[in-house]
Write a protein that holds these residues in place. Sequence first.
Motif, mmCIF file in Angstrom:
data_model
loop_
_atom_site.group_PDB
_atom_site.id
_atom_site.type_symbol
_atom_site.label_atom_id
_atom_site.label_comp_id
_atom_site.label_asym_id
_atom_site.label_seq_id
_atom_site.Cartn_x
_atom_site.Cartn_y
_atom_site.Cartn_z
ATOM 1 N N ARG A 12 139.781 -32.624 8.221
ATOM 2 C CA ARG A 12 138.971 -31.809 9.114
ATOM 3 C C ARG A 12 139.623 -30.447 9.365
ATOM 4 O O ARG A 12 138.937 -29.432 9.400
ATOM 5 C CB ARG A 12 138.781 -32.568 10.421
ATOM 6 N N ARG A 32 139.023 -28.055 6.441
ATOM 7 C CA ARG A 32 137.626 -27.570 6.416
ATOM 8 C C ARG A 32 137.406 -26.518 7.491
ATOM 9 O O ARG A 32 136.667 -25.561 7.289
ATOM 10 C CB ARG A 32 136.664 -28.738 6.573
ATOM 11 N N VAL A 79 127.157 -28.034 9.349
ATOM 12 C CA VAL A 79 127.191 -29.320 8.657
ATOM 13 C C VAL A 79 128.384 -30.144 9.130
ATOM 14 O O VAL A 79 128.260 -31.349 9.387
ATOM 15 C CB VAL A 79 127.221 -29.111 7.124
ATOM 16 N N MET A 80 129.531 -29.500 9.275
ATOM 17 C CA MET A 80 130.727 -30.219 9.750
ATOM 18 C C MET A 80 130.505 -30.768 11.158
ATOM 19 O O MET A 80 130.873 -31.911 11.456
ATOM 20 C CB MET A 80 131.949 -29.291 9.738
ATOM 21 N N ARG A 81 129.886 -29.973 12.023
ATOM 22 C CA ARG A 81 129.666 -30.406 13.401
ATOM 23 C C ARG A 81 128.687 -31.583 13.441
ATOM 24 O O ARG A 81 128.917 -32.567 14.152
ATOM 25 C CB ARG A 81 129.127 -29.252 14.236
ATOM 26 N N ARG A 82 127.614 -31.510 12.673
ATOM 27 C CA ARG A 82 126.645 -32.617 12.644
ATOM 28 C C ARG A 82 127.268 -33.886 12.086
ATOM 29 O O ARG A 82 127.020 -34.980 12.580
ATOM 30 C CB ARG A 82 125.422 -32.222 11.827
ATOM 31 N N ARG A 83 128.060 -33.718 11.029
ATOM 32 C CA ARG A 83 128.714 -34.874 10.424
ATOM 33 C C ARG A 83 129.697 -35.496 11.414
ATOM 34 O O ARG A 83 129.786 -36.719 11.538
ATOM 35 C CB ARG A 83 129.455 -34.426 9.154
ATOM 36 N N SER A 84 130.428 -34.666 12.138
ATOM 37 C CA SER A 84 131.391 -35.156 13.119
ATOM 38 C C SER A 84 130.681 -35.908 14.246
ATOM 39 O O SER A 84 131.131 -36.971 14.676
ATOM 40 C CB SER A 84 132.188 -33.984 13.676
ATOM 41 N N ARG A 85 129.539 -35.354 14.711
ATOM 42 C CA ARG A 85 128.777 -36.027 15.773
ATOM 43 C C ARG A 85 128.199 -37.348 15.274
ATOM 44 O O ARG A 85 128.166 -38.340 16.004
ATOM 45 C CB ARG A 85 127.656 -35.132 16.267
ATOM 46 N N ALA A 86 127.734 -37.359 14.031
ATOM 47 C CA ALA A 86 127.172 -38.596 13.473
ATOM 48 C C ALA A 86 128.254 -39.655 13.336
ATOM 49 O O ALA A 86 128.015 -40.835 13.626
ATOM 50 C CB ALA A 86 126.534 -38.314 12.114
ATOM 51 N N GLU A 87 129.447 -39.254 12.899
ATOM 52 C CA GLU A 87 130.546 -40.211 12.753
ATOM 53 C C GLU A 87 130.972 -40.755 14.102
ATOM 54 O O GLU A 87 131.256 -41.943 14.241
ATOM 55 C CB GLU A 87 131.740 -39.559 12.052
#
Length: 169
Positions: free
Chosen positions: A8, A11, A151-159
Amino acid sequence: MQFQVRGRAARRWVTLGLIAFGSLFLIIGLILAGLSVSFLADAERAPGTVVALEWRNDHSGTSRKRQQSDGPVAYPVVEFTSKDGAPRSFRGSMGSDPPSYERGERVEVLYRADSPGDARINGFASLWLLPLIFGGVGLVIMAAGAVVATVMRRRSRAESGNRPLRPAV
């Protein structure tokens, strides 16, 4: 060329680098646009005539293969009479092939009254091309950085939403 960014933190650095690099280009574009606006605000106008086309090979610092494939470019040489009545001449700052101007063509010249040697043809390329290139490239790079960050923020929230909750103690 293929590279892989792991972690992370890496990125985030890539994202910040894209946004910073894009911002730099955008700032340069805005400064160049400001210089053009400032020049236009103070410029005197005079009719001019393209008296010659100066053909030049301006490929310094490029590869030999590129030099062989690209031919010379034509720069317009313009004569005009400044407000003080003195005849002046200058070479346009933008060259092209095929030439943008023809010998004998009438053009509008913009120049500073206190510095008639600083003259330009009143045309889109000589006034706005560089600001648009730098600003446009800056916006594209910044947008790429913003997309990566989103995209990184959405992926982090989804995880984090998929992780099991720890019981309260």
